[in-house]
Design a protein around this motif. Sequence first.
Motif, PDB file in Angstrom:
ATOM      1  N   PRO A   1       0.835  -1.207   0.000  1.00 18.62           N
ATOM      2  CA  PRO A   1       0.000   0.000   0.000  1.00 18.62           C
ATOM      3  C   PRO A   1       0.868   1.255   0.000  1.00 18.62           C
ATOM      4  O   PRO A   1       1.992   1.253   0.521  1.00 18.62           O
ATOM      5  N   VAL A   2       0.344   2.318  -0.583  1.00 19.35           N
ATOM      6  CA  VAL A   2       1.125   3.555  -0.681  1.00 19.35           C
ATOM      7  C   VAL A   2       1.474   4.108   0.692  1.00 19.35           C
ATOM      8  O   VAL A   2       2.430   4.865   0.842  1.00 19.35           O
ATOM      9  N   THR A   3       0.709   3.712   1.714  1.00 18.84           N
ATOM     10  CA  THR A   3       1.002   4.187   3.064  1.00 18.84           C
ATOM     11  C   THR A   3       2.354   3.687   3.568  1.00 18.84           C
ATOM     12  O   THR A   3       2.897   4.236   4.527  1.00 18.84           O
ATOM     13  N   ALA A   4       2.877   2.638   2.934  1.00 19.49           N
ATOM     14  CA  ALA A   4       4.169   2.094   3.360  1.00 19.49           C
ATOM     15  C   ALA A   4       5.343   2.756   2.662  1.00 19.49           C
ATOM     16  O   ALA A   4       6.505   2.523   3.021  1.00 19.49           O
ATOM     17  N   LEU A   5       5.071   3.581   1.653  1.00 18.79           N
ATOM     18  CA  LEU A   5       6.144   4.141   0.838  1.00 18.79           C
ATOM     19  C   LEU A   5       7.142   4.968   1.638  1.00 18.79           C
ATOM     20  O   LEU A   5       8.351   4.900   1.415  1.00 18.79           O
ATOM     21  N   ASN A   6       6.648   5.756   2.554  1.00 20.05           N
ATOM     22  CA  ASN A   6       7.536   6.634   3.317  1.00 20.05           C
ATOM     23  C   ASN A   6       8.512   5.861   4.188  1.00 20.05           C
ATOM     24  O   ASN A   6       9.545   6.406   4.600  1.00 20.05           O
ATOM     25  N   ASP A   7       8.184   4.620   4.496  1.00 21.43           N
ATOM     26  CA  ASP A   7       9.036   3.818   5.376  1.00 21.43           C
ATOM     27  C   ASP A   7       9.870   2.797   4.614  1.00 21.43           C
ATOM     28  O   ASP A   7      10.532   1.964   5.227  1.00 21.43           O
ATOM     29  N   LEU A   8       9.814   2.834   3.279  1.00 21.07           N
ATOM     30  CA  LEU A   8      10.544   1.862   2.471  1.00 21.07           C
ATOM     31  C   LEU A   8      11.713   2.515   1.743  1.00 21.07           C
ATOM     32  O   LEU A   8      11.558   3.597   1.160  1.00 21.07           O
ATOM     33  N   THR A   9      12.850   1.863   1.759  1.00 19.43           N
ATOM     34  CA  THR A   9      14.007   2.307   0.977  1.00 19.43           C
ATOM     35  C   THR A   9      14.670   1.080   0.368  1.00 19.43           C
ATOM     36  O   THR A   9      14.661  -0.007   0.961  1.00 19.43           O
ATOM     37  N   GLU A  10      15.227   1.241  -0.800  1.00 17.08           N
ATOM     38  CA  GLU A  10      15.938   0.123  -1.439  1.00 17.08           C
ATOM     39  C   GLU A  10      17.162  -0.243  -0.619  1.00 17.08           C
ATOM     40  O   GLU A  10      17.891   0.621  -0.143  1.00 17.08           O
ATOM     41  N   GLY A  11      17.356  -1.534  -0.407  1.00 20.07           N
ATOM     42  CA  GLY A  11      18.439  -2.034   0.427  1.00 20.07           C
ATOM     43  C   GLY A  11      18.019  -2.270   1.865  1.00 20.07           C
ATOM     44  O   GLY A  11      18.790  -2.843   2.647  1.00 20.07           O
ATOM     45  N   GLN A  12      16.815  -1.865   2.223  1.00 16.75           N
ATOM     46  CA  GLN A  12      16.311  -2.027   3.585  1.00 16.75           C
ATOM     47  C   GLN A  12      16.009  -3.486   3.877  1.00 16.75           C
ATOM     48  O   GLN A  12      15.547  -4.237   3.021  1.00 16.75           O
ATOM     49  N   SER A  13      16.258  -3.906   5.100  1.00 19.80           N
ATOM     50  CA  SER A  13      15.930  -5.263   5.537  1.00 19.80           C
ATOM     51  C   SER A  13      14.597  -5.239   6.279  1.00 19.80           C
ATOM     52  O   SER A  13      14.368  -4.366   7.121  1.00 19.80           O
ATOM     53  N   ILE A  14      13.714  -6.182   5.962  1.00 22.71           N
ATOM     54  CA  ILE A  14      12.387  -6.249   6.567  1.00 22.71           C
ATOM     55  C   ILE A  14      12.161  -7.660   7.096  1.00 22.71           C
ATOM     56  O   ILE A  14      12.485  -8.647   6.435  1.00 22.71           O
ATOM     57  N   ALA A  15      11.573  -7.750   8.290  1.00 21.59           N
ATOM     58  CA  ALA A  15      11.225  -9.052   8.846  1.00 21.59           C
ATOM     59  C   ALA A  15      10.021  -9.616   8.115  1.00 21.59           C
ATOM     60  O   ALA A  15       9.071  -8.905   7.801  1.00 21.59           O
ATOM     61  N   ALA A  16      10.085 -10.911   7.833  1.00 21.64           N
ATOM     62  CA  ALA A  16       8.995 -11.574   7.120  1.00 21.64           C
ATOM     63  C   ALA A  16       8.824 -12.985   7.650  1.00 21.64           C
ATOM     64  O   ALA A  16       9.659 -13.499   8.410  1.00 21.64           O
ATOM     65  N   VAL A  17       7.736 -13.611   7.249  1.00 24.33           N
ATOM     66  CA  VAL A  17       7.496 -15.021   7.562  1.00 24.33           C
ATOM     67  C   VAL A  17       7.409 -15.768   6.245  1.00 24.33           C
ATOM     68  O   VAL A  17       6.692 -15.344   5.328  1.00 24.33           O
ATOM     69  N   ILE A  18       8.124 -16.872   6.154  1.00 23.61           N
ATOM     70  CA  ILE A  18       8.106 -17.702   4.951  1.00 23.61           C
ATOM     71  C   ILE A  18       7.275 -18.942   5.244  1.00 23.61           C
ATOM     72  O   ILE A  18       7.593 -19.732   6.137  1.00 23.61           O
ATOM     73  N   ASP A  19       6.200 -19.102   4.494  1.00 18.30           N
ATOM     74  CA  ASP A  19       5.309 -20.250   4.652  1.00 18.30           C
ATOM     75  C   ASP A  19       5.637 -21.265   3.563  1.00 18.30           C
ATOM     76  O   ASP A  19       5.366 -21.044   2.379  1.00 18.30           O
ATOM     77  N   THR A  20       6.253 -22.369   3.956  1.00 19.79           N
ATOM     78  CA  THR A  20       6.664 -23.390   2.995  1.00 19.79           C
ATOM     79  C   THR A  20       5.570 -24.426   2.740  1.00 19.79           C
ATOM     80  O   THR A  20       5.747 -25.332   1.924  1.00 19.79           O
ATOM     81  N   GLY A  21       4.456 -24.294   3.460  1.00 15.91           N
ATOM     82  CA  GLY A  21       3.400 -25.295   3.352  1.00 15.91           C
ATOM     83  C   GLY A  21       3.460 -26.288   4.485  1.00 15.91           C
ATOM     84  O   GLY A  21       2.426 -26.753   4.977  1.00 15.91           O
ATOM     85  N   SER A  22       4.671 -26.615   4.915  1.00 17.68           N
ATOM     86  CA  SER A  22       4.839 -27.539   6.034  1.00 17.68           C
ATOM     87  C   SER A  22       5.418 -26.842   7.255  1.00 17.68           C
ATOM     88  O   SER A  22       5.464 -27.424   8.346  1.00 17.68           O
ATOM     89  N   ASP A  23       5.855 -25.608   7.090  1.00 19.49           N
ATOM     90  CA  ASP A  23       6.490 -24.887   8.188  1.00 19.49           C
ATOM     91  C   ASP A  23       6.374 -23.388   7.939  1.00 19.49           C
ATOM     92  O   ASP A  23       6.205 -22.940   6.801  1.00 19.49           O
ATOM     93  N   ARG A  24       6.473 -22.621   9.005  1.00 16.24           N
ATOM     94  CA  ARG A  24       6.496 -21.166   8.919  1.00 16.24           C
ATOM     95  C   ARG A  24       7.792 -20.696   9.566  1.00 16.24           C
ATOM     96  O   ARG A  24       8.045 -20.981  10.743  1.00 16.24           O
ATOM     97  N   ILE A  25       8.601 -20.000   8.797  1.00 16.19           N
ATOM     98  CA  ILE A  25       9.957 -19.648   9.231  1.00 16.19           C
ATOM     99  C   ILE A  25      10.126 -18.139   9.184  1.00 16.19           C
ATOM    100  O   ILE A  25       9.799 -17.492   8.177  1.00 16.19           O
TER     101      ILE A  25
END
Length: 264
Positions: free
Chosen positions: A196-220
């Motif tokens: 969403p455009v509301t996130a633009l002000n907080d995003l920069t190229e090269g920035q690291s963001i926490a995420a969750v990876i759902d592999t189907g059998s696990d969430r990492i």
Amino acid sequence: MIRTILFSIALLAALPAFSQTVTAVLEPSKTAEIRSTVAGRIAEIAVEEGDRVVNGASLIQMDNAVQMARVTVAAQSSRADGQLQRAKAAVDEAAARADRIAQARTRGAAQSWEVDAAQQALRIAQAEQIMAQEAQGRAEGQLQLEEAILEEFLLRAPFDGTVLQIFKETGEIVDTQQVLIAFGHLRTLEATAFMPVTALNDLTEGQSIAAVIDTGSDRINADVTVHRIDPRIDPASRTVRVTLTLANADLAFPAGATLELTPG
């Protein structure tokens, strides 16, 4: 303690601001559909699905018997320098004769027309030598061409990567339109998220963001990197396309897994 609280506040402020979870599918950062540039029979498949190979590694060998024969003939022609040696000998002989007649002329033992004729014969011999050299050059060029064509019968990995799928078998006849192997670079995965455009002000190229990876059998839990932010906003959805990358050196995350970004 106060420093820790301030750091946590700053970290939260750096996270993109949006109200709903954003999901995207992780794909290989580079993919290639391996096709043959020559039609013919598959002589050998040198890899199996799941194999990791380096750039330039052999993947498929097409039947190259006919082209090998062409290379052999071209190599023989490029080494056949009898015509060139004969032309060189003719030049040496004509040059020696022209020199003898020129010396004889200084002693009055030859006529001027004989000198001219000898020089003309030398020029003809030299021209024939040039023609022989050009023919030799063409033969060597033809050999290089046939060897280059021969190389087209061997399909190689276009970059370091993994064999994702093999679509054909040894012995099958294929043409240049058929995909033989699906190939991809899995050590870096890539996802396209619509933020969403509301996130633009907080995003920069090269920035690291926490995420969750759902592999189907696990969430990492994992950190992803903002690789590219599209400078255009979709006016209908009020979102912006963001490319995210995930380091995957140990291939812990499979391509096709879902990447989730939760509201910060």
